[in-house]
Design an enzyme around this catalytic site. Sequence first.
Site, PDB file in Angstrom:
ATOM      1  N   ASP A  83      -7.932 -26.453  11.917  1.00  0.00           N
ATOM      2  CA  ASP A  83      -8.890 -26.639  10.832  1.00  0.00           C
ATOM      3  C   ASP A  83      -9.534 -28.008  10.980  1.00  0.00           C
ATOM      4  O   ASP A  83      -9.034 -28.872  11.690  1.00  0.00           O
ATOM      5  CB  ASP A  83      -8.155 -26.549   9.479  1.00  0.00           C
ATOM      6  CG  ASP A  83      -9.102 -26.728   8.295  1.00  0.00           C
ATOM      7  OD1 ASP A  83     -10.183 -26.115   8.304  1.00  0.00           O
ATOM      8  OD2 ASP A  83      -8.768 -27.494   7.375  1.00  0.00           O
ATOM      9  N   SER A  84     -10.644 -28.208  10.250  1.00  0.00           N
ATOM     10  CA  SER A  84     -11.297 -29.515  10.259  1.00  0.00           C
ATOM     11  C   SER A  84     -10.453 -30.570   9.536  1.00  0.00           C
ATOM     12  O   SER A  84     -10.643 -31.758   9.764  1.00  0.00           O
ATOM     13  CB  SER A  84     -12.653 -29.413   9.572  1.00  0.00           C
ATOM     14  OG  SER A  84     -12.489 -28.944   8.259  1.00  0.00           O
ATOM     15  N   CYS A 133     -10.631 -22.030   9.230  1.00  0.00           N
ATOM     16  CA  CYS A 133     -11.756 -22.754   8.620  1.00  0.00           C
ATOM     17  C   CYS A 133     -12.937 -21.803   8.722  1.00  0.00           C
ATOM     18  O   CYS A 133     -13.233 -21.288   9.813  1.00  0.00           O
ATOM     19  CB  CYS A 133     -11.990 -24.028   9.417  1.00  0.00           C
ATOM     20  SG  CYS A 133     -13.569 -24.859   9.127  1.00  0.00           S
ATOM     21  N   GLU A 154     -11.543 -32.838  -2.658  1.00  0.00           N
ATOM     22  CA  GLU A 154     -10.974 -33.974  -1.911  1.00  0.00           C
ATOM     23  C   GLU A 154     -10.827 -35.211  -2.806  1.00  0.00           C
ATOM     24  O   GLU A 154      -9.996 -36.065  -2.551  1.00  0.00           O
ATOM     25  CB  GLU A 154     -11.854 -34.299  -0.702  1.00  0.00           C
ATOM     26  CG  GLU A 154     -11.903 -33.190   0.337  1.00  0.00           C
ATOM     27  CD  GLU A 154     -10.888 -33.362   1.458  1.00  0.00           C
ATOM     28  OE1 GLU A 154     -10.404 -34.486   1.649  1.00  0.00           O
ATOM     29  OE2 GLU A 154     -10.575 -32.356   2.123  1.00  0.00           O
ATOM     30  N   CYS A 169     -14.595 -20.589   1.903  1.00  0.00           N
ATOM     31  CA  CYS A 169     -14.186 -21.899   2.431  1.00  0.00           C
ATOM     32  C   CYS A 169     -12.753 -22.096   1.982  1.00  0.00           C
ATOM     33  O   CYS A 169     -12.411 -21.798   0.825  1.00  0.00           O
ATOM     34  CB  CYS A 169     -15.085 -23.006   1.886  1.00  0.00           C
ATOM     35  SG  CYS A 169     -14.495 -24.677   2.253  1.00  0.00           S
ATOM     36  N   HIS A 205     -11.099 -24.578   1.113  1.00  0.00           N
ATOM     37  CA  HIS A 205     -10.844 -25.520   0.016  1.00  0.00           C
ATOM     38  C   HIS A 205     -10.980 -24.853  -1.357  1.00  0.00           C
ATOM     39  O   HIS A 205     -10.424 -25.331  -2.341  1.00  0.00           O
ATOM     40  CB  HIS A 205     -11.848 -26.674   0.039  1.00  0.00           C
ATOM     41  CG  HIS A 205     -11.484 -27.805   0.936  1.00  0.00           C
ATOM     42  ND1 HIS A 205     -11.621 -27.751   2.283  1.00  0.00           N
ATOM     43  CD2 HIS A 205     -10.987 -29.048   0.658  1.00  0.00           C
ATOM     44  CE1 HIS A 205     -11.245 -28.908   2.811  1.00  0.00           C
ATOM     45  NE2 HIS A 205     -10.860 -29.707   1.843  1.00  0.00           N
TER      46      HIS A 205
END
Lengths: 300, 300
Positions: free
Chosen positions: A11-12, A74, A157, A190, A192
């Site tokens: 993943d990023s 991702c 984040e 996504c 997140h």
Amino acid sequence: MPVCSPIAILDSGLGGLTVAGAIRAALPQENILYFGDTARVPYGAKTAATVSKFVRQIIDYLRPQEPKHVVIACNTATALALDDARKSFPGLSISGVIEPGAKAAVAAAGKKPSPLIGVIATEATVRSKAYEVAIGRRRTLARMVCRPTPLIVPLVEEGRGGDDPVVQLALKQYLLPMYQEGMDVLVLGCTHYPVYKDLIGRMLGPKVPVIDSADQCAQDVRRRLVDSSLLRTADAVAGTLRCYVTDDPPRFARLAQRFFGFPVPKPTWVSIEDLHDPSAGAPVQVRIHAPAAAVMRSAV
Amino acid sequence: MPVCSPIAILDSGLGGLTVAGAIRAALPQENILYFGDTARVPYGAKTAATVSKFVRQIIDYLRPQEPKHVVIACNTATALALDDARKSFPGLSISGVIEPGAKAAVAAAGKKPSPLIGVIATEATVRSKAYEVAIGRRRTLARMVCRPTPLIVPLVEEGRGGDDPVVQLALKQYLLPMYQEGMDVLVLGCTHYPVYKDLIGRMLGPKVPVIDSADQCAQDVRRRLVDSSLLRTADAVAGTLRCYVTDDPPRFARLAQRFFGFPVPKPTWVSIEDLHDPSAGAPVQVRIHAPAAAVMRSAV
């Protein structure tokens, strides 16, 4: 390849840990390698060429550990780099998060003749039209409304919860027009976004199912391992987890459990200079620790 | 070094163009090189080790063009990497954006015995305490309130203006506690933030000056060039601008003018594989375009 070979998940950054957590929960006996490219996060506004290069570098780095399967956890990297990764590593079994999410969305849309399926995702994922293609293959009459929602990753984040008024206002701005169009299903495109799944569910009400691809992805990985006779038997010892990051291991250690759902061991730091792209005209790094001039003299 | 040598300006992406634009406006006869590291943007939540490496790689890349001065036009990179860059390139004149901003903030605070100076910036800039140090050197009795405001860059990058309710709510959340503490001056400690300077000015009212370091930085560069007799005379031809980016030249071309304030030529794409860190045990890239085996055979 032995069944105890690991599953590699890349993943990023941190978001893919929601997928890793679903795989851990569904397949607790599997060994997992997790790679978060925290020095170059986020991928969501970058090009296919750049993201594909990053993914090739990461797979090349993990390959010596002989993963039995690689998961691109991702959505952006799946959308932009999955096909390229499969071509670049023809011997490796590689999957992403978009096909499982698309499959679940079509199932949730039920028997409606022409359902309206919504997807929220990064700019790059939306631009790639990967969800349109994956859903279109399964339901030719599905209508799609895909919206880039680039603010959600920074909101997560920053540590903001679903009770934060900025989160609520931003989600309302993004979702209200989709809801008013008569959206039947919403895909969280996504890794997140599941952090706000409860809030989104409350906003849309019970008639609009919200699809989080992490669980679907875990079931997809299980099926792939069964098909290739590589599933570790349920009576095996508990699987291990090893994590790698390209920047800031302490931040990863601090935040990882929130996404993974289980305790996470300290990650190993990997310098981006130790990542190589096997497709880039075979660049070979020769690391000369003495000054170049001295090396030249000794060669004379 | 000839006075027609360029000024090199580097940034994580687009934000530094606000600084480049101020330098162009103040010193229209100077040649400018602008480097935006768009493949690895943003720097604001990354570590000093990683950001310093990126900055060394970029300066090393631009060095063959013999810049007469290098500006680190990014607050995070200035906070984390300016000292390291000066040590790594001892022959080069290098400056950042924090000292000029700190100087302007102290001037704006006037004669108040113990002014309260506010700074909004990225997580990394706030954590570095670079503004506390720079302001503390000039006004020992200044009090500081520094707040990370990580949502502002994504809000700007999504193209939201000051009339957007999410922008207004987020800025109010960030600024109201600082205002209520009695802040005398606010420093915009990130090169993206001037996009909302008017809105912030209206929110804080005329009694709280808002410092945007771009203009201060341009004056600082002029002073340095005068001191070293490297300022190009005002009757010289108009300066040139060359831009380099590590990802997505079309996006840069589309958005650059909004930050720069003048038309921007098409940027040159630079692969991150062509960036080298001169301090990292001198890694030397040997690019072998034929398969390795063939090269070995021909060497026998």
